[in-house]
Design a protein around this motif. Sequence first.
Motif, short mmCIF file in Angstrom:
data_model
loop_
_atom_site.label_atom_id
_atom_site.label_comp_id
_atom_site.label_asym_id
_atom_site.label_seq_id
_atom_site.Cartn_x
_atom_site.Cartn_y
_atom_site.Cartn_z
N VAL A 1 0.84 -1.20 0.00
CA VAL A 1 0.00 0.00 0.00
C VAL A 1 0.87 1.25 0.00
O VAL A 1 0.62 2.21 -0.74
N GLN A 2 1.92 1.24 0.82
CA GLN A 2 2.83 2.38 0.87
C GLN A 2 3.57 2.56 -0.45
O GLN A 2 3.72 3.68 -0.94
N ALA A 3 4.06 1.47 -1.04
CA ALA A 3 4.81 1.56 -2.30
C ALA A 3 3.93 2.11 -3.41
O ALA A 3 4.31 3.05 -4.13
N VAL A 4 2.74 1.55 -3.57
CA VAL A 4 1.83 1.99 -4.63
C VAL A 4 1.35 3.42 -4.37
O VAL A 4 1.34 4.27 -5.26
N GLY A 5 0.96 3.70 -3.12
CA GLY A 5 0.45 5.02 -2.78
C GLY A 5 1.47 6.12 -3.00
O GLY A 5 1.15 7.18 -3.54
N SER A 6 2.72 5.86 -2.59
CA SER A 6 3.75 6.89 -2.74
C SER A 6 4.06 7.14 -4.21
O SER A 6 4.25 8.28 -4.63
N LEU A 7 4.09 6.07 -5.01
CA LEU A 7 4.35 6.26 -6.44
C LEU A 7 3.22 7.01 -7.12
O LEU A 7 3.45 7.88 -7.96
N ILE A 8 1.97 6.68 -6.76
CA ILE A 8 0.83 7.39 -7.35
C ILE A 8 0.87 8.86 -6.95
O ILE A 8 0.70 9.76 -7.79
N GLY A 9 1.09 9.14 -5.66
CA GLY A 9 1.14 10.52 -5.20
C GLY A 9 2.22 11.32 -5.88
O GLY A 9 2.00 12.45 -6.34
N ILE A 10 3.41 10.72 -5.99
CA ILE A 10 4.53 11.41 -6.62
C ILE A 10 4.25 11.64 -8.10
O ILE A 10 4.52 12.72 -8.65
N ALA A 11 3.66 10.63 -8.77
CA ALA A 11 3.35 10.78 -10.20
C ALA A 11 2.36 11.92 -10.43
O ALA A 11 2.49 12.69 -11.37
N LEU A 12 1.36 12.04 -9.55
CA LEU A 12 0.38 13.11 -9.71
C LEU A 12 1.00 14.48 -9.43
O LEU A 12 0.65 15.47 -10.08
N ILE A 13 1.93 14.53 -8.47
CA ILE A 13 2.65 15.78 -8.23
C ILE A 13 3.44 16.17 -9.47
O ILE A 13 3.45 17.33 -9.91
N PHE A 14 4.13 15.20 -10.08
CA PHE A 14 4.89 15.45 -11.29
C PHE A 14 3.97 16.00 -12.40
O PHE A 14 4.33 16.93 -13.11
N ARG A 15 2.79 15.40 -12.53
CA ARG A 15 1.85 15.84 -13.56
C ARG A 15 1.41 17.28 -13.30
O ARG A 15 1.26 18.08 -14.23
N GLY A 16 1.20 17.60 -12.03
CA GLY A 16 0.82 18.96 -11.68
C GLY A 16 1.89 19.96 -12.08
O GLY A 16 1.58 21.02 -12.65
N TYR A 17 3.15 19.63 -11.82
CA TYR A 17 4.24 20.52 -12.22
C TYR A 17 4.37 20.59 -13.73
O TYR A 17 4.82 21.59 -14.28
N LEU A 18 3.98 19.49 -14.41
CA LEU A 18 4.10 19.47 -15.87
C LEU A 18 3.11 20.41 -16.53
O LEU A 18 3.44 21.07 -17.52
N ILE A 19 1.89 20.52 -15.99
CA ILE A 19 0.85 21.32 -16.65
C ILE A 19 0.62 22.67 -15.99
O ILE A 19 -0.16 23.47 -16.50
N GLY A 20 1.30 22.95 -14.86
CA GLY A 20 1.08 24.22 -14.17
C GLY A 20 2.39 24.96 -13.93
O GLY A 20 3.48 24.41 -14.10
N GLU A 21 2.28 26.21 -13.52
CA GLU A 21 3.46 27.00 -13.20
C GLU A 21 4.00 26.54 -11.85
O GLU A 21 3.27 26.40 -10.88
N ALA A 22 5.32 26.30 -11.79
CA ALA A 22 5.91 25.59 -10.66
C ALA A 22 5.61 26.25 -9.32
O ALA A 22 5.22 25.58 -8.36
N SER A 23 5.80 27.57 -9.22
CA SER A 23 5.63 28.23 -7.93
C SER A 23 4.18 28.20 -7.47
O SER A 23 3.90 28.19 -6.26
#
Length: 293
Positions: free
Chosen positions: A210-232
């Motif tokens: 659960v921790q492994a999958v959850g952390s990877l999903i959370g990190i991937a979504l954070i990456f996607r947010g930075y990809l489509i939005g202004e970083a700051s």
Amino acid sequence: MATLGLTDNFVPYISERGSLWQFHFVRSIMAFGILAIVIALGYGSLRANRPLAVIGRSFFQAGAMLIYFGCLSLLPIGVVVAGLFTAPLFVVLISILFQGKSVGAFRWTAVVIGFVGALMVIRPDPAALDPVSFLPIGAGLLYAIGAVATRAWCEGETTMTLTAGFFGMLGVFGLIGIFTVTGDAPEGHAGFVLRNWGPLDVAMVFWFAVQAVGSLIGIALIFRGYLIGEASHVAVFEYSLLVFASFWAWVLWDQTVPVLGLAGMVLIAVAGSIIAFRSSTPVPAGRVPEPNP
């Protein structure tokens, strides 16, 4: 942040019988298994342009998470998350002391506001000072160093490479702890850091997964947010982890945050938001800012 706020609240299920070192080692193996599947499907590569830079950056980021998860077995999750989110304050100080950058009145004010907020969350009592309460702020310092290193050392590296370096370093830390931590560990959550290994039964494997999958999903979504939005601007929303983590701690563990602590969390979030907005710089076309896993 919602995903991470939930999965991090499951750590007590692991810390009651398991080991911090076992947790990071096993979780990293699982995370690399998932990354291998993603790469096999043709998404990304783990090749680093500057391996030493990635290793150095991963050392600080993984060190921050080592302290973070260790503290989850000793302190309320709201206090631990608030300590980690002092990182933007340290980024400002590092920029001044080691990079020679000038900082205006707004960001200096934010540093003071954030420091006051951290004290309100920790509520140090001079008569019964517990150094453990300050460990999450130490995690914030290491996280800040890793954030600065991401920009200064790892420009051009892919998010997949940085993610692999992060989990790889945590796995190394876990392996070192498994073979070096040999002291007698008390029963229950208090022995989480002091155990070198715990039972690896079906229940424990489930919570590790659960921790492994959850952390990877959370990190991937954070990456996607930075990809489509202004970083700051995107960075400001990371402070929602304070809300999600505290909410699930209340639902799952009946942990509550005192009014003073809630006010301190607000001040930390306000301080980080000021720093993020005042640090806003245009992102050149064709480049995506690398976030921190």
